[in-house]
Design an enzyme around this catalytic site. Structure first.
Site, PDB file in Angstrom:
ATOM      1  N   ARG A 177     -55.893 -14.042   8.093  1.00 42.87           N
ATOM      2  CA  ARG A 177     -54.981 -15.063   8.632  1.00 42.87           C
ATOM      3  C   ARG A 177     -54.922 -16.296   7.743  1.00 42.87           C
ATOM      4  O   ARG A 177     -54.057 -17.162   7.922  1.00 42.87           O
ATOM      5  CB  ARG A 177     -55.380 -15.430  10.073  1.00 42.87           C
ATOM      6  CG  ARG A 177     -54.380 -16.352  10.779  1.00 42.87           C
ATOM      7  CD  ARG A 177     -54.639 -16.457  12.273  1.00 42.87           C
ATOM      8  NE  ARG A 177     -56.045 -16.655  12.587  1.00 42.87           N
ATOM      9  CZ  ARG A 177     -56.704 -17.812  12.441  1.00 42.87           C
ATOM     10  NH1 ARG A 177     -56.088 -18.871  11.974  1.00 42.87           N
ATOM     11  NH2 ARG A 177     -57.987 -17.898  12.747  1.00 42.87           N
ATOM     12  N   TYR A 204     -28.072 -15.370   9.583  1.00 43.04           N
ATOM     13  CA  TYR A 204     -28.648 -14.178  10.218  1.00 43.04           C
ATOM     14  C   TYR A 204     -28.848 -14.394  11.731  1.00 43.04           C
ATOM     15  O   TYR A 204     -29.315 -15.468  12.149  1.00 43.04           O
ATOM     16  CB  TYR A 204     -29.980 -13.844   9.535  1.00 43.04           C
ATOM     17  CG  TYR A 204     -30.717 -12.702  10.167  1.00 43.04           C
ATOM     18  CD1 TYR A 204     -30.257 -11.393  10.048  1.00 43.04           C
ATOM     19  CD2 TYR A 204     -31.870 -12.931  10.911  1.00 43.04           C
ATOM     20  CE1 TYR A 204     -30.935 -10.344  10.649  1.00 43.04           C
ATOM     21  CE2 TYR A 204     -32.556 -11.880  11.501  1.00 43.04           C
ATOM     22  CZ  TYR A 204     -32.080 -10.591  11.368  1.00 43.04           C
ATOM     23  OH  TYR A 204     -32.749  -9.562  11.979  1.00 43.04           O
ATOM     24  N   ASP A 258     -32.241 -18.369   2.621  1.00 44.88           N
ATOM     25  CA  ASP A 258     -32.554 -16.987   2.947  1.00 44.88           C
ATOM     26  C   ASP A 258     -31.940 -16.140   1.830  1.00 44.88           C
ATOM     27  O   ASP A 258     -30.726 -15.992   1.745  1.00 44.88           O
ATOM     28  CB  ASP A 258     -31.958 -16.629   4.317  1.00 44.88           C
ATOM     29  CG  ASP A 258     -32.337 -15.223   4.773  1.00 44.88           C
ATOM     30  OD1 ASP A 258     -32.514 -14.344   3.895  1.00 44.88           O
ATOM     31  OD2 ASP A 258     -32.440 -14.996   5.983  1.00 44.88           O
ATOM     32  N   LYS A 265     -36.243  -5.674   3.972  1.00 50.12           N
ATOM     33  CA  LYS A 265     -34.993  -5.190   3.388  1.00 50.12           C
ATOM     34  C   LYS A 265     -35.233  -4.721   1.942  1.00 50.12           C
ATOM     35  O   LYS A 265     -35.986  -3.814   1.722  1.00 50.12           O
ATOM     36  CB  LYS A 265     -33.921  -6.275   3.488  1.00 50.12           C
ATOM     37  CG  LYS A 265     -33.834  -6.900   4.893  1.00 50.12           C
ATOM     38  CD  LYS A 265     -33.448  -5.905   5.985  1.00 50.12           C
ATOM     39  CE  LYS A 265     -33.709  -6.422   7.400  1.00 50.12           C
ATOM     40  NZ  LYS A 265     -33.162  -7.724   7.701  1.00 50.12           N
TER      41      LYS A 265
HETATM   42  C1  PLP Z   1     -33.468  -8.796   8.567  1.00 50.72           C
HETATM   43  C2  PLP Z   1     -33.173 -10.171   8.155  1.00 50.72           C
HETATM   44  C3  PLP Z   1     -33.982 -11.247   8.559  1.00 50.72           C
HETATM   45  C4  PLP Z   1     -35.159 -11.083   9.507  1.00 50.72           C
HETATM   46  O1  PLP Z   1     -36.163 -10.328   8.979  1.00 50.72           O
HETATM   47  P1  PLP Z   1     -37.202  -9.435   9.854  1.00 50.72           P
HETATM   48  O2  PLP Z   1     -38.044  -8.804   8.812  1.00 50.72           O
HETATM   49  O3  PLP Z   1     -36.391  -8.502  10.692  1.00 50.72           O
HETATM   50  O4  PLP Z   1     -37.948 -10.416  10.709  1.00 50.72           O
HETATM   51  C5  PLP Z   1     -33.663 -12.510   8.081  1.00 50.72           C
HETATM   52  N1  PLP Z   1     -32.609 -12.715   7.271  1.00 50.72           N
HETATM   53  C6  PLP Z   1     -31.810 -11.719   6.879  1.00 50.72           C
HETATM   54  C7  PLP Z   1     -30.653 -12.024   5.987  1.00 50.72           C
HETATM   55  C8  PLP Z   1     -32.057 -10.413   7.303  1.00 50.72           C
HETATM   56  O5  PLP Z   1     -31.230  -9.435   6.910  1.00 50.72           O
END
Ligand code: PLP
Length: 383
Positions: free
Chosen positions: A48, A102, A174, A199
């Site tokens: 952690r 998102y 992001d 992703k």
């Molecule tokens: C999937 C996604 C997230 C969130 O991620 P998780 O791993 O599902 O928590 C945030 N931003 C974008 C652009 C995403 O495609």
């Protein structure tokens, strides 16, 4: 060190790897210990605390890919996003979010921020003036996401970074859709680059993870918050993610080529009203994308002709699967009006340009002609 395109592959494979001094194995060993020698409170290793050997592998690899001083792995993209935001915001502060964002981030803001006394506003569009208009005296963070979901709109990263720097506002992006192979926002002046590593960094639809990268000072600040919130990534998942990132540059290059081919082909198809892909010269922000991206990515969306039934079209696809997630080796598709954006009213969707016949395609690594023919045969069955 600035990464040239060439050595991205080398960094993906070698950077941060643990040398197996005991047996000389070719890959990083997995260290599952939750107990390490006690030195002092600051230096103690503990999962952690974000400092186990396997967590450090991911941190080092991602930091190198993002041209960052430091990075941190989290248990999900949302853990990385929420911990980063809460590390820089407190009661009485204000944050500017870009309007296309998102869905999970949207929920976080709308369901949690008011309860903690954090003010927020969404931009009306993606022009620099839209960001400037929302900045207040107490604005502490500007948060962007480009290319955006699901319309692949592009925000001028450097422009927003300059707006914020002049006012000592922290910027976060992001960077999930681009991946660090296609976009390195820190080079453009952004402070913190965040990914859902679920992703492209993972790429095989089998890992939940997140990362944030930035200066040592800012990432340390997030790490200390992260120790309170507890969103650390397990060492098994660090190992799997390391394995995945070894092929990241290779995969993303192929995603780029396949998506460009599919986007160009669909652009000529009379059954498709409009294709949204930053690599098409017809894309409204193609010039900005060209300037700030090294590649245009594997995500695209398209509007089916109004006469066609989007649900029937998806049922007629044989290889491409309807799926909420994205960025895997396999091609997947979703209809945002029924999934990610179903909670918006149809008026709100219309304002954002998301029609009921819009489909978002995550172009996989299959043969590009196979991906296209699956779409074309399904279209023919809908006429
Ligand atoms: C999937 C996604 C997230 C969130 O991620 P998780 O791993 O599902 O928590 C945030 N931003 C974008 C652009 C995403 O495609």
């Amino acid at each position: 060190m600035k990464l040239g395109k060439k050595n991205m592959h080398t960094v993906c494979i070698h950077q941060g790897q643990i040398e197996d001094k005991q047996f000389g194995g070719a890959i990083s060993p997995i260290y599952l210990a939750t107990s390490y020698p006690f030195l002092d409170v600051e230096e103690k290793r503990y999962p952690r605390y974000f400092n186990t050997p396997n967590q450090e592998v991911i941190a080092n690899k991602v930091a190198a890919l993002e041209n960052a001083e430091r990075a941190l792995p989290f248990s999900s993209g949302m853990a990385a996003i929420s911990t980063s935001l809460f590390a820089f915001l407190q009661s009485g502060d204000h944050v500017v979010f870009q309007n296309e964002i998102y869905g999970g981030t949207h929920h976080l803001i709308q369901e949690e921020f008011s309860r903690y006394g954090i003010e927020y506003s969404f931009t009306k569009g993606l022009e620099l003036s839209d960001f400037e208009n929302e900045i207040r005296e107490n604005t502490k963070v500007i948060y962007l996401e480009t290319p955006s979901n699901p319309l692949l709109s592009i925000t001028d990263i450097e422009g927003v970074a300059v707006l914020a720097k002049n006012r000592s506002i922290v910027t976060m992006i992001d960077n999930t859709f681009a991946s660090p192979i296609n976009q390195t926002p820190l080079d453009l002046g952004i402070d913190l680059s965040i990914h859902s590593a679920t992703k492209y960094l993972s790429g095989h639809s089998d890992i939940s993870a997140g990362v944030v990268a930035g200066t040592k000072e800012y990432v340390d600040r997030i790490m200390y918050k992260g120790r309170n919130f507890g969103g650390n990534l397990s060492d098994f998942m660090c190992f799997l993610l390391e394995r995945s990132i070894k092929t990241l540059a290779l995969r993303v290059e192929k995603h780029n080529t396949n998506a460009q081919f599919v986007a160009e082909s669909l652009d000529f198809n009379p059954l498709i009203k409009k294709v949204f892909y930053p690599g098409l010269p017809s894309h409204k922000n193609h010039d900005i994308a060209k300037r700030q991206m090294h590649g245009y990515g594997g995500m695209l969306s398209f509007d089916l002709d109004e006469a066609l039934d989007a649900k029937l079209f998806q049922q007629k696809l044989s290889m491409i699967k309807p799926s909420m997630s994205l960025a895997g080796v396999e091609s997947t598709i979703i209809q945002p009006s029924l999934t990610s954006h179903a909670l918006l009213s149809s008026q709100e969707r219309k304002e954002q340009g998301i029609s009921n016949n819009l489909l978002r395609l995550s172009v996989g690594l299959e043969n590009k002609e196979d991906i296209l023919s699956d779409i074309e045969q399904a279209l023919k069955k809908c006429i």
